[in-house]
Scaffold this motif. Structure first.
Motif, short mmCIF file in Angstrom:
data_model
loop_
_atom_site.label_atom_id
_atom_site.label_comp_id
_atom_site.label_asym_id
_atom_site.label_seq_id
_atom_site.Cartn_x
_atom_site.Cartn_y
_atom_site.Cartn_z
N GLU A 1 0.86 -1.19 0.00
CA GLU A 1 0.00 0.00 0.00
C GLU A 1 0.89 1.23 0.00
N VAL A 2 0.78 2.04 -1.02
CA VAL A 2 1.61 3.24 -1.15
C VAL A 2 0.71 4.46 -1.22
N PRO A 3 1.16 5.58 -0.68
CA PRO A 3 0.35 6.81 -0.77
C PRO A 3 0.27 7.30 -2.20
N ILE A 4 -0.87 7.86 -2.53
CA ILE A 4 -1.06 8.42 -3.87
C ILE A 4 -0.50 9.83 -3.88
N ILE A 5 0.51 10.03 -4.69
CA ILE A 5 1.10 11.35 -4.85
C ILE A 5 0.42 12.00 -6.04
N GLN B 1 -3.06 3.62 -2.49
CA GLN B 1 -3.42 2.63 -3.48
C GLN B 1 -2.65 1.34 -3.20
N LEU B 2 -3.26 0.21 -3.54
CA LEU B 2 -2.67 -1.08 -3.29
C LEU B 2 -2.01 -1.58 -4.57
N VAL B 3 -0.73 -1.88 -4.46
CA VAL B 3 0.05 -2.36 -5.61
C VAL B 3 0.36 -3.82 -5.37
N GLY B 4 -0.06 -4.68 -6.30
CA GLY B 4 0.18 -6.11 -6.16
C GLY B 4 1.54 -6.52 -6.70
N PHE B 5 1.98 -7.68 -6.25
CA PHE B 5 3.24 -8.24 -6.72
C PHE B 5 3.03 -8.91 -8.07
N ASP B 6 3.93 -8.66 -8.99
CA ASP B 6 3.91 -9.29 -10.30
C ASP B 6 5.07 -10.26 -10.37
N ASP B 7 4.74 -11.57 -10.34
CA ASP B 7 5.77 -12.62 -10.26
C ASP B 7 6.68 -12.41 -9.06
N GLY C 1 12.79 6.27 -1.75
CA GLY C 1 12.40 7.31 -0.81
C GLY C 1 10.93 7.27 -0.43
N SER C 2 10.17 6.35 -0.98
CA SER C 2 8.75 6.29 -0.68
C SER C 2 8.52 5.64 0.68
N ASN C 3 7.33 5.86 1.22
CA ASN C 3 6.91 5.26 2.49
C ASN C 3 5.71 4.37 2.19
N ALA C 4 5.94 3.06 2.21
CA ALA C 4 4.90 2.12 1.86
C ALA C 4 4.57 1.23 3.05
N SER C 5 3.48 0.47 2.90
CA SER C 5 3.05 -0.48 3.92
C SER C 5 2.81 -1.82 3.25
N LEU C 6 3.39 -2.88 3.84
CA LEU C 6 3.20 -4.23 3.33
C LEU C 6 1.98 -4.84 4.00
N PHE D 1 -2.68 -8.19 8.44
CA PHE D 1 -1.44 -7.79 9.09
C PHE D 1 -0.77 -6.73 8.23
N VAL D 2 -0.14 -5.75 8.88
CA VAL D 2 0.48 -4.64 8.16
C VAL D 2 1.88 -4.41 8.70
N LEU D 3 2.80 -4.15 7.79
CA LEU D 3 4.15 -3.70 8.14
C LEU D 3 4.31 -2.29 7.60
N ASP D 4 4.40 -1.30 8.50
CA ASP D 4 4.57 0.09 8.08
C ASP D 4 5.84 0.69 8.66
N GLY D 5 6.82 -0.13 8.89
CA GLY D 5 8.12 0.33 9.38
C GLY D 5 9.22 -0.09 8.44
N PRO D 6 10.44 -0.16 8.96
CA PRO D 6 11.56 -0.61 8.12
C PRO D 6 11.28 -2.00 7.57
N PRO D 7 11.70 -2.31 6.36
CA PRO D 7 12.54 -1.50 5.47
C PRO D 7 11.75 -0.63 4.49
N LEU D 8 10.41 -0.56 4.67
CA LEU D 8 9.58 0.16 3.70
C LEU D 8 9.45 1.64 4.03
N THR D 9 9.97 2.08 5.17
CA THR D 9 9.95 3.50 5.50
C THR D 9 11.16 4.17 4.86
#
Length: 844
Positions: free
Chosen positions: A212-216, A227-233, A241-246, A292-300
Motif C-alpha cells: 500500500e503506497v500513498p497516492i502522490i 493505493q494497493l500495488v500487487g506483486f507481479d511474479d 524514498g517512498s513510504n509504503a506499507s506491506l 497484518f500490516v508492516l509500516d516500518g523498516p525497510p519500507l519506511t
C-alpha cells in the motif's frame, strides 16, 4: 554366454548344476531389485522429510529446483545400482565346473568327485590318459552325492536380509502413509516426481495482499489517499524514498486454519544488510481473514531494493522482492511568455515575447499566455497537473476558447518522453501550479513540484491637472491655463479634459427677466483631447470668452460653477477598460468686482506677512549687535587683561620675591579656559540662530513674491481691466521684493556665516596677542558689514510696505467709487420698477 551342462554328465548332476544356475540368477535379480528399491525408498523418505519437516517448524518446502536435483540424483544412483547389481552380474558366465566348485566349497564331503566328473565329462577331451573305467566310477560316485547336496547352503542370505530390513520398513511406512493419508502420500509423490508444486498444508495460511503506497497527486483532494500495488511474479517496483506499507492476511477458522499471533518479515537488501520486523494486526477478522500490516523498516523511506520473507506459525511467504527505482524528477523548468495583444503594439512579431528559466518570485504581465516546458530526469509516462488561483485556491484550467476555466489542465509529453509542455492562456491572477511526473510504470515523484507564477497587474493610468494663475474664483470671460499629465506603465491610449459649466440655481437668482440669448439649460459641457508629449505632459488654455463667442457655450453668468476634471485611458482591453478620472477642480464664477475684492483681501494678507518679515529683520539686527558686543568682550578685553595681569605679576614678584604655588596657577588657568569656551559656544549659537532667522525671512519673502505672481496672473487670466493697478503692484511691490530676495539676503547670510568662521578661527590658545587683536578687529568689521546689509534690507522692505499702504488707500478709494456706482445702479433699477408698476396700475 551361459554354458549349458554337458551332455556327457549324468542327468542328476546336470540337473543339479542347472538348478543352481537358475537360483544364482534369481538371487542376483532379487538383490538388485532390493537395492534399487532401497535407493528409491530411501530417497523418497529423505526427500519427503527434508521437504515436509521444515514446514512443521515454520520453514518452507524444497524449491522445485532442489526437488529436481534430488530426483535426478536418485535416478542416477538407481541406474548405477542396476548396472552394478543386475546388468553387470547377469552378463557374467556361470560354467559347470565353477558351479561344481561352488557346491563342493559348501559340501566338502563330496571330496572333489563332482568337479572331477564335470571336468572329465567335457568334450572333446584330448590327451586324457584316464581310463574309461575310472571315469565311469567317478561319475557314479558323483551321482551318489547329488542327493546329499543342499543348494541353500551355497547362497549367503545376509545381503538380501539386510536389504529387506531396510526396504520392508520403508515400504510398510509408505503403505501406512498411503492408507492413513492418501492426500499426503499423493502430494509427496507428486512433489518429489515434479508432477505437482502444491505446497504442504499448514496450520496457518498466509496470503500476500500487496504493498500500500500513498497516492502522490497534484490535487489536494488526494492528500492521504493510498493505493494497493500487487506483486507481479513476486516483484513490485516502488519509488526510492517512498513510504509504503506491506499488507498480508491470514486465513482463520472458517477455512480450517489457525491465525498466528505474530507474523515476522525478514529482509535483506542488495548491499547485504539484513533485518527483521514484526507485522501488526489490523482490525478484526473480516470474511474469515485477519489482516497484518508492516509500516516500518525497510519500507519506511525506501533506500534500496530488498528481498522479503514472511513467516507466521508454520506458514511462510518467500520469493517476494521490492525493487527501489529512482522516481522521475523535473530537472529544469523553462518559461515562454506571450504578452496580451494590447501590450504587443510594438512587438517584433516573434511567437514569444520572453523566454527564461523558472525561478522563485517570477511574475508575468496580466493577461499573458504562458507555456511551461519541463525537462525530466527519466522517461515520462504521464504528468499530473493542477493549477489553482493562489488567492482563492480555486482550481483553474484552459477552456477551448483560450480563457481560463475550471477544467483540468493537461500536459503534452514529447515523443522522446524526456520533456513535457503545459500551456496556460490568459493568466490574470497569481497562479500556483503543482506537477507530479510519473514514469511508464506509474511510479511518481514523492512530492508535487510547486511553481508559483505571480502576475503584474495593469494599473489604471494616473492623471493630474493644475491651473496656473487661477484661484478658486474666476470671471465669466476668464482664460484657464491648464497643465495636465497622464502616465501609465504601458502608455496612454487617450486623454481628455472635460469642463462642465453649471448655472446658478433658480432660487438663488434675482427676479429679473432673462437676457437675450440666455438658455434655460442648467448645465453645459465641453471637452478637449490634447496631445501628450513623450513624458505624458500637455498644456493648453481654455478661453471661456472665445468659447462663448464661438457659440460653443452659452453666455456664462456670475453665480455659476465651472467643474474641470481629466479622463485618461490606457490600452488595457482584457475585461473592460482602465479609465481614470482625475481630481475635480471647482471654480466659482464671480463678477470682476467680486474677484477684485478677493484679490484685495489677499493683498492685505501679503502686507501682514511683509510686516512680520520686517519685524523679524529688525530682531535679526538686534541679534547681530549682541553678537558684536559679546565677541568684542571675548576677544579684545581678554587680550588686554592678560597683558596687564602679566605686568602686575612681574612687578609683584620683583618687589616681594614671593612665588605663586603651582596648584593655584593651574586652577586659575583651568577656570579661565572653561569660561572662555562657554562664552565662545554662546556666541556661536547666536550666530547660527541669526543665520536660521535670515533663512526663514528669505523663505517668507519668496512666498510673498510667489503669491504676488499668482495674483498678477489671476488678474491677467480673468481679464480684469486694471492695467495701472497691475503695473503698480508689479513695479512697486513684487519687483522690489524679488530684488531683496535675490541679492541682499543671500549676502547677509554669507556675512553671518563669515562671523562663525572668524570666531572659530580665533580659538587657538597659544596664539599671539597681535593675532587676537586682529581677530577682534576682523570680527568688528564683519559684524558692522552684516548690520549695514541688514539696515539696507530694512530700508527696502519699508519702502515696499509704504507702497503697499498707498495701494491700499487707492483700493479703498476705488471701493468707495464702486459702492457709489453700485448704489446708483440699484437706484436706477428701483426707479424703473416703480415706473413699470405705476403704468400697470393705470390699466387696472
Amino acid at each position: 554366454m551361459p554354458q549349458s551342462p554337458s551332455q556327457h554328465l549324468p542327468r542328476s548332476v546336470a540337473s543339479l548344476l542347472s538348478r543352481l544356475r537358475h537360483q544364482v540368477r534369481r538371487y542376483i535379480v532379487w538383490d538388485s531389485v532390493l537395492a534399487v528399491a532401497m535407493v528409491f525408498l530411501a530417497a523418497f523418505w529423505i526427500a519427503f522429510l527434508v521437504d515436509y519437516l521444515p514446514v512443521r517448524i515454520g520453514g518452507s518446502e524444497m524449491p522445485r529446483s532442489a526437488r529436481c536435483v534430488v530426483l535426478i540424483v536418485t535416478i542416477v544412483v538407481a541406474l548405477v545400482f542396476l548396472w552394478r547389481y543386475l546388468v553387470s552380474r547377469m552378463n557374467r558366465d556361470l560354467p559347470d565346473d565353477s558351479l561344481a566348485l561352488l557346491i563342493e566349497r559348501h559340501h566338502p564331503e563330496i571330496g572333489g568327485r563332482l568337479v572331477t566328473a564335470v571336468q572329465l565329462g567335457e568334450t572333446p577331451r584330448k590327451g586324457d590318459s584316464y581310463s574309461p573305467t575310472f571315469i565311469q566310477k567317478v561319475r557314479k560316485e558323483a551321482e551318489s552325492q547329488v542327493d546329499r547336496v543342499d543348494l541353500d547352503r551355497v547362497f549367503r542370505p545376509e545381503p538380501i536380509r539386510h536389504k529387506l530390513t531396510i526396504v520392508i520398513p520403508l515400504v510398510l511406512a509408505a503403505v501406512v502413509m498411503a492408507i492413513a493419508s492418501p492426500q499426503t502420500f499423493g502430494r509427496a509423490v507428486g512433489r518429489l516426481t515434479l508432477f505437482s508444486d502444491s505446497p504442504w498444508p499448514r496450520h496457518a495460511q498466509l496470503e500476500m495482499v500487496g504493498v500500500e503506497v500513498p497516492i502522490i497527486s497534484a490535487s489536494d483532494e488526494d492528500d492521504g489517499a493510498t493505493q494497493l500495488v500487487g506483486f507481479d511474479d513476486g516483484v513490485v517496483r516502488l519509488a526510492r524514498g517512498s513510504n509504503a506499507s506491506l499488507r498480508i492476511r491470514a486465513a482463520g477458522e472458517e477455512f480450517g486454519h489457525q491465525i498466528p499471533d505474530l507474523c515476522t518479515v525478514s529482509y535483506i537488501d542488495d548491499e547485504g544488510n539484513r533485518g527483521q520486523s514484526n507485522l501488526r494486526r489490523v482490525g478484526r477478522v473480516i470474511d474469515g481473514y485477519q489482516s497484518f500490516v508492516l509500516d516500518g523498516p525497510p519500507l519506511t523511506s525506501l533506500a534500496d531494493s530488498v528481498t522479503l520473507s514472511i513467516r507466521g506459525l508454520d506458514d511462510r511467504l518467500t520469493g517476494y522482492r521490492i525493487e527501489a527505482v529512482d522516481p522521475p524528477a523535473i530537472a529544469q523548468m523553462q518559461m515562454q511568455v506571450r504578452y496580451p495583444d494590447y501590450l504587443r503594439v510594438f512587438s517584433n512579431g516573434a511567437e514569444f515575447d520572453q523566454q527564461l528559466d523558472y525561478q522563485a518570485g517570477v511574475r508575468i504581465r496580466e493577461g499573458s499566455s504562458l507555456t511551461l516546458t519541463g525537462i525530466a530526469s527519466s522517461p515520462l509516462g504521464a504528468v499530473d497537473v493542477v493549477a489553482s488561483d493562489a488567492g482563492s485556491g480555486a482550481t483553474i484550467g484552459n477552456s477551448p476558447d483560450g480563457h481560463q476555466s475550471d477544467s483540468a489542465l493537461s500536459a503534452e509529453i514529447a515523443e522522446d518522453a524526456m520533456s513535457f509542455t503545459l500551456a496556460l492562456n490568459d493568466v490574470r491572477e497569481a497562479t500556483s501550479i503543482r506537477i507530479v511526473p510519473r514514469d511508464a510504470d506509474g511510479i511518481s515523484a514523492q512530492a508535487a513540484y510547486r511553481y508559483f507564477i505571480g502576475v503584474v497587474r495593469d494599473e489604471a493610468p494616473e492623471t493630474t491637472m493644475r491651473l496656473s494663475g487661477i484661484g478658486s474664483s474666476i470671471t465669466p470671460i476668464a482664460r484657464l491655463p491648464i497643465e495636465a499629465t497622464a502616465k501609465d506603465d504601458y502608455g496612454i491610449e487617450s486623454m481628455s479634459i472635460a469642463m462642465t459649466v453649471r448655472a446658478q440655481p433658480p432660487e438663488n437668482r434675482l427676479a429679473a427677466p432673462a437676457q437675450p440669448g440666455e438658455t434655460a439649460s442648467e448645465e453645459q459641457s465641453y471637452s478637449v483631447a490634447p496631445e501628450l508629449d513623450r513624458q505624458g505632459n500637455t498644456s493648453l488654455t481654455i478661453d471661456l470668452r472665445d468659447l462663448v463667442d464661438e457659440s460653443v457655450l452659452n453666455p456664462i453668468t456670475p453665480g455659476g460653477t465651472v467643474l474641470l476634471n481629466t479622463l485618461a485611458q490606457d490600452r488595457f482591453n482584457l475585461s473592460g477598460s482602465h479609465v481614470t478620472q482625475g481630481e475635480l477642480i471647482r471654480l466659482q464664477i464671480v463678477t470682476p468686482e467680486t474677484l477684485l475684492a478677493t484679490l484685495e483681501r489677499r493683498e492685505l494678507e501679503f502686507r501682514s506677512r511683509l510686516e512680520q518679515a520686517i519685524d523679524e529683520t529688525r530682531r535679526l539686527r538686534q541679534s547681530l549687535t549682541a553678537i558684536e558686543s559679546e565677541a568684542t568682550e571675548l576677544l579684545a578685553p581678554a587680550t588686554t587683561e592678560d597683558s596687564d595681569n602679566s605686568g602686575e605679576s612681574d612687578q609683584t614678584n620683583e618687589s616681594t620675591g614671593n612665588e605663586v604655588s603651582d596648584s593655584t596657577t593651574s586652577d586659575n588657568a583651568n577656570s579661565t579656559d572653561q569660561d572662555t569656551f562657554r562664552a565662545r559656544q554662546r556666541i556661536q549659537l547666536r550666530i547660527r540662530q541669526a543665520e536660521l532667522q535670515a533663512a526663514k525671512t528669505t523663505d517668507e519673502l519668496k512666498g510673498i513674491v510667489a503669491g504676488l505672481d499668482d495674483l498678477l496672473l489671476e488678474m491677467i487670466n480673468n481679464r480684469i481691466d486694471s492695467v495701472d493697478r497691475r503695473e503698480r503692484l508689479d513695479e512697486g511691490v513684487r519687483s522690489p521684493l524679488s530684488d531683496v530676495v535675490e541679492e541682499p539676503f543671500p549676502n547677509l547670510r554669507r556675512q553671518i556665516v563669515e562671523l562663525e568662521r572668524i570666531l572659530m578661527g580665533s580659538e587657538t590658545p597659544d596664539e599671539a596677542a597681535t593675532d587676537a587683536i586682529a581677530a577682534d578687529v576682523e570680527m568688528r568689521s564683519a559684524v558692522e558689514t552684516a548690520v549695514a546689509t541688514n539696515d539696507a534690507i530694512l530700508l527696502q522692505l519699508s519702502a515696499v510696505l509704504e507702497k503697499m499702504l498707498d495701494l491700499e488707500s487707492f483700493n479703498e478709494i476705488l471701493d468707495l467709487m464702486r459702492g457709489l456706482i453700485q448704489d446708483q445702479e440699484n437706484l436706477l433699477e428701483e426707479t424703473e420698477e416703480e415706473q413699470k408698476k405705476r403704468v400697470l396700475d393705470l390699466f387696472k
